[in-house]
Design an enzyme around this catalytic site. Structure first.
Site, PDB file in Angstrom:
ATOM      1  N   LYS A 116       0.862  -1.187   0.000  1.00 33.09           N
ATOM      2  CA  LYS A 116       0.000   0.000   0.000  1.00 33.09           C
ATOM      3  C   LYS A 116       0.896   1.233   0.000  1.00 33.09           C
ATOM      4  CE  LYS A 116      -3.874   2.052   2.612  1.00 33.09           C
ATOM      5  NZ  LYS A 116      -4.790   1.892   3.765  1.00 33.09           N
ATOM      6  N   SER A 138      -9.807   2.127   2.884  1.00 32.92           N
ATOM      7  CA  SER A 138      -8.925   2.867   2.015  1.00 32.92           C
ATOM      8  C   SER A 138      -7.946   1.995   1.241  1.00 32.92           C
ATOM      9  CB  SER A 138      -8.128   3.872   2.847  1.00 32.92           C
ATOM     10  OG  SER A 138      -7.291   3.187   3.776  1.00 32.92           O
ATOM     11  N   SER A 146     -10.148  -0.321   7.054  1.00 31.99           N
ATOM     12  CA  SER A 146      -9.566  -0.256   5.708  1.00 31.99           C
ATOM     13  C   SER A 146      -8.866  -1.508   5.209  1.00 31.99           C
ATOM     14  CB  SER A 146      -8.594   0.910   5.619  1.00 31.99           C
ATOM     15  OG  SER A 146      -9.319   2.094   5.447  1.00 31.99           O
TER      16      SER A 146
HETATM   17  N1  GLN Z   1     -13.328   4.410   6.277  1.00 34.50           N
HETATM   18  C1  GLN Z   1     -12.742   4.836   7.503  1.00 34.50           C
HETATM   19  C2  GLN Z   1     -12.337   6.287   7.379  1.00 34.50           C
HETATM   20  O1  GLN Z   1     -12.640   6.856   6.407  1.00 34.50           O
HETATM   21  C3  GLN Z   1     -11.574   3.975   7.869  1.00 34.50           C
HETATM   22  C4  GLN Z   1     -10.394   4.231   7.053  1.00 34.50           C
HETATM   23  C5  GLN Z   1      -9.223   3.389   7.462  1.00 34.50           C
HETATM   24  O2  GLN Z   1      -9.374   2.370   8.116  1.00 34.50           O
HETATM   25  N2  GLN Z   1      -8.033   3.859   7.086  1.00 34.50           N
HETATM   26  O3  GLN Z   1     -11.736   6.843   8.220  1.00 34.50           O
END
Ligand code: GLN
Length: 484
Positions: free
Chosen positions: A76, A151, A175
Site C-alpha cells: 500500500k 482505504s 480499511s
Molecule cells: N473508512 C474509515 C475512514 O474513512 C476507515 C479508514 C481506514 O481504516 N483507514 O476513516
C-alpha cells in the site's frame, strides 16, 4: 501461475517449476495488461522487481533463501519505501521519495519478497471507497462500476484480480477488512502494536495498524508471520511473542464458542448479506463450534466516537505537511503564511480537509471536553463491552459490512452515509482488537465478507477458524472474470 496461492507459489519456486524472475515477469505483465482497467497501482517498480527476483533466484539455487524468497508482493502506498515514491494517495506527497523503508517493508524485504509496486488508496487512508485518491478511483474487479472499498482498495483489488498474490494494507477503522469484503479476499487487521507502524504514514496513530491481504487465510498467516514483531522504532510496538501463524491453521474448531453480537444484525444490515453471514455461521457450527448470542451495547456509539478521535489525531498528524519541509509547495508564495495556506489548500483533497477541520474543532479549547474527552470515554465503554463479551466467548463473528460494493458516486455527497459503511469494523480499532474478513458468499454477484473479531493477540485462532472454513467452502476460490 497467477491463480496459485502464495503457499502454492512457494512450493513451485522451491521445486524449480518456475523461477522468481519468471514469476515476477508474469505478474508485471498482468499489471501491464490489466491495470489500466482497475487502477490498482500508483507506481510499478518493474526494474527493481526484476533485479530483486534475479537475486532471489541465486539464493534459491544456493539453498540459503529466506522464508518467502522470490515471492511477489505489492505495498500500500502508505508504507515508506526507500527510493520509491510514497504518495499516500495525495497530491501533497506526489513528489515524496522516502530515504528509508517502513518497518514492515524492511521485514518483508528480509523475508525475500519481491516488490511489484505501490498500490492506490484513499487520500491519507481516509475513505471507504477509494474515491478520495489523488490518482483516481480503483475499480472493483467484480464490477468495474462499483467501488473496491477503502482505504486499501488498490491492495484489495490487486489481490482479487491476481495482479499480486498478496499485499500489505492498513486499517484505522476498517480499511483492511472492508475492501477485503467488497473484493472477495481475506484481510487481517492485527492487534494494535502487533505490527510496526514505523514508516507507515500516520492517519490516526492510536488506531492505525498494518496487516496482510491475501486470497486465503493460509497466505495471510504466511505474510503475517513476517510482518509481525517488535520494532523498537515504534513505541507502541510490542514484545509479545510472535507465534508461527501457520502452525495452528489445521486445528479443529469443535468446542469453540463464537459470540454473535445482536447489534451487528440490526436493521441497517442488507438482508441478503445477513443470509450469507448466517450460512457461514452455520458452517462453523457444523464443524462443532458453539454459537452464542452476545450483546455489545455501545456499538452504536463507535462511529460517532471514531469520527471525533480519528479526525482529532489526523489534524495533529497532518500538521507536518506545511509546504516547508517536504511534500507539495505552492508556486510563488508572497510570504510564509501564504505558503502554508496555499500549499495545504492546493494539495489536500476535500475529505482530508473536512477531517482536519473537524479534528481541529474537537481539540480546540472550548470543545475538547465536550467532544474529544467524551469520545475517549465512549472508547473505554466500547473496550469494556468487548472485555465482558470475551469472558464468555472465544471469538466474535458477524458481517464485515452492512452492504456489498456500491456504485461510484453513490455516497459522494453524503459523508455520513459513507461513514456508516464502517459501522461493524470501527469498534475493533477503538478497542485495539485483532479482526479479519473472509469471503462467505455473494449478493448480486458481489462478494460478501464474514468478520471475526478476536481477543488481544489471538490472531492465530481467527486464522485457524478462517482456514477451517475455507477448507469446507470455496467462496475464496471464486474469482472475477479477468482472472481465469
Ligand atoms: N473508512 C474509515 C475512514 O474513512 C476507515 C479508514 C481506514 O481504516 N483507514 O476513516
Amino acid at each position: 501461475m497467477h491463480t496459485k496461492t502464495l503457499a502454492e507459489l512457494k512450493t513451485g519456486l522451491t521445486n524449480g517449476e518456475f523461477s522468481s524472475v519468471e514469476l515476477t515477469q508474469h505478474f508485471l505483465d498482468r499489471i501491464k495488461n490489466l491495470d489500466s482497467k482497475y487502477n490498482c497501482f500508483i507506481s510499478v517498480t518493474e526494474e527493481a522487481a526484476l533485479a530483486q527476483a534475479r537475486q532471489c533466484d541465486e539464493h534459491l539455487a544456493a539453498g540459503d533463501a529466506p522464508v518467502l524468497c522470490g515471492l511477489p508482493i505489492a505495498h500500500k502506498d502508505i508504507f515508506c519505501t526507500e527510493g520509491i515514491r510514497t504518495s499516500c494517495g495525495s497530491r501533497m506527497l506526489d513528489n515524496f521519495v522516502p530515504p528509508y523503508n517502513a518497518g514492515v517493508v524492511d521485514k518483508i524485504a528480509k523475508a525475500g519478497m519481491v516488490v511489484l509496486g505501490k498500490t492506490n488508496m484513499d487520500e491519507f487512508a481516509m475513505g471507504s471507497s477509494n474515491e478520495t485518491s489523488y490518482y483516481g478511483p480503483v475499480k472493483n474487479p467484480w464490477h468495474t462500476d462499483c467501488v473496491p472499498g477503502g482505504s486499501s482498495g488498490g491492495s484489495a483489488a490487486a489481490v482479487a484480480a491476481c495482479l499480486s498474490p498478496v499485499a500489505t494494507a492498513t486499517d484505522t477503522g476498517g480499511s483492511i477488512r472492508q475492501p477485503a469484503a467488497l473484493c472477495g479476499i481475506t484481510g487481517l487487521k492485527p492487534t494494535y502494536g502487533r505490527v510496526s507502524r514505523w514508516g507507515m504514514i500516520a492517519f490516526a496513530s492510536s488506531l492505525d495498524q498494518g496487516g496482510p491481504m491475501a486470497r486465503t487465510a493460509e497466505d495471510a498467516a504466511m505474510l503475517l508471520n513476517v510482518m509481525a514483531g517488535l520494532d523498537s522504532r515504534d513505541s507502541t510496538s510490542t514484545e509479545h511473542e510472535v507465534p508461527d501463524y501457520t502452525a495452528t491453521l489445521n486445528q479443529g474448531i469443535a468446542g469453540l464458542t463464537i459470540g454473535i453480537p445482536t447489534e451487528y444484525f440490526d436493521e441497517g444490515l442488507n438482508p441478503a448479506t445477513e443470509q450469507a453471514v448466517r450460512n457461514a455461521l452455520s458452517e462453523l457450527e457444523k464443524q462443532g463450534a458453539r454459537l452464542k448470542e452476545i450483546t455489545l451495547p455501545h456499538s452504536h456509539l463507535s462511529v460517532p466516537a471514531y469520527y471525533v478521535i480519528a479526525p482529532a489525531e489526523a489534524s495533529a498528524n497532518l500538521s507536518r505537511f506545511d509546504g516547508a519541509r517536504y511534500g507539495y509547495r505552492c508556486k510563488d508564495p508572497v510570504d510564509l503564511h501564504d505558503m502554508y495556506m496555499r500549499s495545504r489548500a492546493e494539495a489536500f483533497g476535500d475529505e482530508v480537509k473536512r477531517r482536519i477541520l473537524v479534528g481541529a474543532y474537537c481539540l480546540s479549547a472550548g470543545y475538547y471536553d465536550a467532544y474529544y474527552n467524551k469520545a475517549m470515554q465512549v472508547r473505554r465503554l466500547i473496550k469494556n463491552d468487548f472485555e465482558s463479551a470475551f469472558s464468555e466467548v472465544d471469538v466474535i463473528a458477524g458481517p464485515t459490512c452492512p452492504n456489498p460494493a456500491f456504485e461510484f458516486g453513490a455516497k459522494g455527497d453524503n459523508p455520513v452515509a459513507m461513514y456508516l459503511e464502517d459501522i461493524y469494523t470501527i469498534a475493533a480499532n477503538l478497542a485495539g482488537l485483532p479482526a479479519m474478513s473472509l469471503p462467505c458468499g455473494f449478493v448480486d454477484q458481489k462478494p460478501v465478507g464474514l468478520q471475526l473479531i478476536g481477543q488481544y493477540f489471538d490472531e492465530a485462532r481467527m486464522l485457524n477458524i478462517s482456514h477451517r472454513y475455507q477448507l469446507a467452502t470455496d467462496w475464496h476460490c471464486q474469482s472475477p472474470s479477468d482472472v481465469s
